[in-house]
Scaffold this motif. Structure first.
Motif: not given
Length: 314
Positions: A83-110
């Protein structure tokens, strides 16, 4: 009882070696001796900052009500790195920020599927009813796992956490559960942008905290529910990392998804203002009555107010 999770970084089943994470972050020593140093990419720098934060958080200890801690950046390192290497290849103007992983979201997929909903100002002892929490996890027609796989094109092995709660198994991209927050968030940008490259050309999505906390019974804990001292130690380290990451990416606007993410971002980035702005966006959780009245319309209006809609079109 005190929960120490230093073992999370050293368990034999974890895919992230402490000294040499997989992929392009580190070259063999012989190669480094023969070549002149070259600038690291933004993605490499971002991943190194995440590993630095992991090392700092591994020194913390958590007491009850914390029973188990998941760190998907470690056991789901391969899809997260993708995810990071594919979509973070250049500078970013905007960062959408959340708090922490959910149990059926990032906790499953990274991958940032969307962070958990923190409905209001952090209140000590705030408890999310377990039955309601399970209800909204199970009642959605499709999950963000399909968006990660089919729209973002992210794959890779997801290992089992060193300590896994039987009520919260990690199934990776095979997870049948879903989080409607992620489906709403990514579904909105998929419909608006068409292709993920359009969104990520100037934007990125990241969580302030990489850890998921569970009680001994398997109930999800938000950072707001941690004992005050432990919460501030945790989020203090995360906020310092956020400040470094924002500077690394050249971010000019941080959009906190939900009130708590916005509040913590304002605190973390106070020293970078006014060069870096912090604004908020309604969290798309089904536990939010306002979001249930039409999150897509509210998000469109808010992004238009912030002048972001032109960034999200070809």
């Amino acid at each position: 009882m005190v929960i120490s999770w230093k073992w999370l970084a050293s368990g034999s089943d974890v895919a992230v070696p402490q000294a040499s994470p997989p992929g392009p972050l580190h070259e063999p020593a012989s190669t480094l001796m023969d070549l002149q140093p070259c600038p690291r990419s933004l993605a490499e720098g971002f991943l190194e900052e995440e590993l630095r934060l992991n090392a700092e958080l591994s020194q913390l200890q958590f007491s009850e009500p914390v029973g188990i801690i998941y760190n998907p950046v470690e056991y789901a390192w391969e899809p997260h790195r993708s995810y990071v290497t594919r979509y973070c290849q250049g500078p970013k103007e905007v960062l959408f920020l959340g708090m922490n992983p959910g149990p059926f979201g990032m906790a499953q997929t990274g991958t940032i599927c969307l962070p958990q909903y923190h409905p209001s100002h952090p209140v000590e002892g705030q408890v999310v009813p377990y039955t309601l929490w399970m209800w909204f996890q199970r009642q959605v027609p499709f999950g963000e796992v399909s968006i990660v796989r089919d729209w973002l094109g992210i794959g890779g092995p997801v290992l089992t956490p060193p300590q896994e709660h039987p009520k919260r198994p990690v199934l990776g991209l095979e997870c049948p559960q879903s989080e409607v927050s992620g489906a709403r968030f990514w579904g909105f940008f998929r419909n608006f942008c068409g292709q993920p490259e359009v969104f990520f050309r100037r934007c990125f999505v990241h969580n302030l905290c990489p850890l998921l906390f569970l009680t001994a019974s398997g109930r999800n804990l938000t950072p707001a529910e941690l004992p005050a001292r432990q919460r501030e130690q945790l989020l203090g380290a995360c906020e310092a990392a956020l400040c470094r990451q924002v500077q690394l990416l050249g971010v000019r606007l941080v959009v906190g998804v939900g009130r708590l993410a916005e509040q913590r971002a304002r605190r973390a980035l106070a020293g970078l203002m006014p060069e870096v702005q912090v604004e908020g966006l309604l969290h798309p959780s089904p536990r939010s009555p306002q979001a249930n009245r039409g999150w897509e319309a509210a998000a469109t209006e808010r992004l238009n107010e912030l002048g972001l809609l032109p960034l999200l079109t070809k």
